[in-house]
Each structure stands twice: as structure tokens, then as C-alpha cells.
Design a protein around this motif. Structure first.
Motif, mmCIF file in Angstrom:
data_model
loop_
_atom_site.group_PDB
_atom_site.id
_atom_site.type_symbol
_atom_site.label_atom_id
_atom_site.label_comp_id
_atom_site.label_asym_id
_atom_site.label_seq_id
_atom_site.Cartn_x
_atom_site.Cartn_y
_atom_site.Cartn_z
ATOM 1 N N LEU A 159 0.827 -1.207 0.000
ATOM 2 C CA LEU A 159 0.000 0.000 0.000
ATOM 3 C C LEU A 159 0.863 1.259 0.000
ATOM 4 C CD1 LEU A 159 -2.625 1.574 0.235
ATOM 5 C CD2 LEU A 159 -2.620 1.124 2.700
ATOM 6 N N LYS A 160 1.929 1.264 0.784
ATOM 7 C CA LYS A 160 2.814 2.426 0.861
ATOM 8 C C LYS A 160 3.370 2.772 -0.511
ATOM 9 C CE LYS A 160 7.126 4.053 2.950
ATOM 10 N NZ LYS A 160 8.213 3.742 3.916
ATOM 11 N N PHE A 161 3.868 1.779 -1.229
ATOM 12 C CA PHE A 161 4.463 2.041 -2.546
ATOM 13 C C PHE A 161 3.403 2.426 -3.580
ATOM 14 C CE2 PHE A 161 8.040 -0.780 -1.017
ATOM 15 C CZ PHE A 161 8.964 0.249 -0.939
ATOM 16 N N VAL A 162 2.231 1.782 -3.504
ATOM 17 C CA VAL A 162 1.137 2.128 -4.421
ATOM 18 C C VAL A 162 0.717 3.577 -4.202
ATOM 19 C CG1 VAL A 162 -1.297 1.703 -4.963
ATOM 20 C CG2 VAL A 162 0.276 -0.217 -4.693
ATOM 21 N N ALA A 163 0.605 3.968 -2.933
ATOM 22 C CA ALA A 163 0.190 5.333 -2.594
ATOM 23 C C ALA A 163 1.212 6.364 -3.039
ATOM 24 C CB ALA A 163 -0.039 5.444 -1.087
ATOM 25 N N GLN A 164 2.466 5.952 -3.147
ATOM 26 C CA GLN A 164 3.514 6.856 -3.604
ATOM 27 C C GLN A 164 3.542 6.980 -5.121
ATOM 28 O OE1 GLN A 164 6.907 5.024 -1.707
ATOM 29 N NE2 GLN A 164 6.839 6.414 0.048
ATOM 30 N N GLY A 165 2.653 6.242 -5.785
ATOM 31 C CA GLY A 165 2.531 6.369 -7.232
ATOM 32 C C GLY A 165 3.244 5.311 -8.043
ATOM 33 N N GLU A 200 -8.255 6.631 -3.417
ATOM 34 C CA GLU A 200 -8.721 6.369 -2.059
ATOM 35 C C GLU A 200 -7.664 5.613 -1.255
ATOM 36 O OE1 GLU A 200 -13.478 5.863 -2.141
ATOM 37 O OE2 GLU A 200 -12.419 4.524 -3.480
ATOM 38 N N LEU A 201 -6.926 4.711 -1.946
ATOM 39 C CA LEU A 201 -5.838 4.003 -1.275
ATOM 40 C C LEU A 201 -4.778 4.987 -0.802
ATOM 41 C CD1 LEU A 201 -5.277 0.859 -3.549
ATOM 42 C CD2 LEU A 201 -6.312 0.925 -1.272
ATOM 43 N N ALA A 202 -4.475 5.974 -1.649
ATOM 44 C CA ALA A 202 -3.477 6.980 -1.295
ATOM 45 C C ALA A 202 -3.928 7.779 -0.074
ATOM 46 C CB ALA A 202 -3.221 7.906 -2.484
ATOM 47 N N ALA A 208 -3.130 6.821 7.576
ATOM 48 C CA ALA A 208 -2.522 5.778 8.402
ATOM 49 C C ALA A 208 -1.084 6.078 8.778
ATOM 50 C CB ALA A 208 -2.586 4.432 7.663
ATOM 51 N N GLY A 209 -0.539 7.146 8.194
ATOM 52 C CA GLY A 209 0.831 7.519 8.494
ATOM 53 C C GLY A 209 1.865 6.701 7.730
#
Length: 212
Positions: A159-165, A200-202, A208-209
Motif C-alpha cells: 500500500l505504501k508504494f502504491v500510494a507513492q505512485g 482512495e488508497l493513497a 494511516a501515516g
């Protein structure tokens, strides 16, 4: 050498279409292959030309950009749609992202930023111009994350990497796992969080920090 990114422009004002076409005409690696003047025409044009990226206006006659985005994504879930509009209200942004668009930018954006946005969504990542990002991330648009985080450590990492694009292919490389595994994690994350779009994931990751 990689092939050019094929782009279709959708706007109900011919002067806007001409202006955007002129902006992109001399850009290496980007090729405007068609235009449409309303959402219904956009659906047909995209089905016929199969572009890599669609730049879509929101307010148009016959069918607006949000409805067109939904129809295009229904027939082609991999379609990469970038909304280009004058509206920066949160309601518009959220509705657009829920329809399946990968990016949202204002028409006043510079040519350089427009090219960056096209390349970003072409890679499967999300793009928001600065003012839109501020509108999204400085207002509470999802509930604060509870302490009972339903995600596993690996799902949090994805999720962290996906949110970073990052694209699924890039995430697979960063975590040294297969592309299929990343896609499975992404689907599990969406199911656990009841979230249905990358945007929405981002936002969830931000709350969530996991990202700053």
C-alpha cells in the motif's frame, strides 16, 4: 526506442482542443491521435482508436466526462483517464476518482506539468496537480484509521508504494515479489478496506501515516 504515448483529447470547446494539441505537438514521446467534443463521442473515439491516455473534460453537453469515464472503464478497465478541468471542488474530485480516473489537473496547468501528468498516468500511477492535492489531502475525506488496522505488514508495504505512485511492476521489483502477488495484495487491500480506487488508497495511506 519506446513507442509514443497515444493520447485522445476530450473537450467541448474547439479552442481548448486546439490549444492542448498545440502544447503537445512538439513533445517527444507523445502523439495526439484524436479528439472528441462530448462524452458520448469520447466513448466511441476511445473504442475506435484505443489510446494509451485520455485527457477528459468534466462539463460537456450530451454526456459529461464523469459518465464517459465510467462507460470507458466498464468496457476497458485498463483505460488511463486524466481529468483536465476548471473545477477544483472536492466533490468533483472525489466523484471523478470514484468513476475510475487516475489523475485530476486544472486547465491552467503548465505544458511541462501536463506532460508529466500524461507520463505518470500512462505508467499506471495517480497524478494530482498541486492545488487539487491540497484540496484532497488537507480536508478529511475518509475516516481516521482505527488502531485495529486490518492489513498485514506485507499489505502495508504494498500500500505504501502504491500510494507513492509506483506501478504494480515497480512495487514487485522493490519488494522482490512477483507482479501477480502484488496484484493479489492490492485486491485484498481494497477488499479489507472497502476501497475501490487508487486515489482512495493513497488517502488511506496518508491517514494511516504510511506516507507523509
Amino acid at each position: 526506442m519506446d513507442e509514443s504515448i497515444k493520447v485522445v483529447l476530450v473537450d467541448d470547446h474547439q479552442v481548448v482542443l486546439d490549444g492542448f494539441s498545440a502544447r503537445l505537438e512538439w513533445e517527444v514521446g507523445i502523439d495526439v491521435i484524436g479528439t472528441a467534443s462530448n462524452g458520448l463521442e469520447a466513448v466511441d473515439t476511445v473504442a475506435r482508436l484505443k489510446p494509451d491516455v485520455i485527457l477528459m473534460d468534466i462539463s460537456m453537453p450530451i454526456m459529461n466526462g464523469i459518465e464517459a469515464t465510467k462507460l470507458i472503464r466498464e468496457s476497458n478497465p485498463e483505460a488511463k483517464i486524466l481529468m483536465l478541468t476548471m473545477h477544483d471542488k472536492r466533490e468533483y474530485i472525489m466523484e471523478v476518482m470514484q468513476a475510475g480516473a487516475l489523475g485530476y489537473m486544472l486547465k491552467e496547468i503548465s505544458a511541462e506539468k501536463m506532460v508529466q501528468a500524461i507520463k505518470t498516468v500512462h505508467q499506471g500511477a495517480t497524478y494530482f496537480c498541486e492545488s487539487v492535492a491540497q484540496t484532497l489531502f488537507t480536508q478529511e475525506v475518509i475516516p481516521k484509521v482505527s488502531k485495529s488496522n486490518p492489513l498485514s505488514r506485507r499489505e502495508e508495504a504494498v500500500l505504501k508504494f502504491v500510494a507513492q505512485g509506483h506501478s504494480s511492476k515497480k512495487v514487485a521489483s522493490l519488494l522482490n515479489i512477483s507482479y501477480r502477488t502484488v496484484e493479489t495484495h492490492r485486491q485484498n487491500i481494497k477488499h479489507k478496506l472497502d476501497i475501490h480506487s487508487t486515489a482512495e488508497l493513497a488517502k488511506y495511506a496518508l491517514e494511516a501515516g504510511l506516507i507523509e
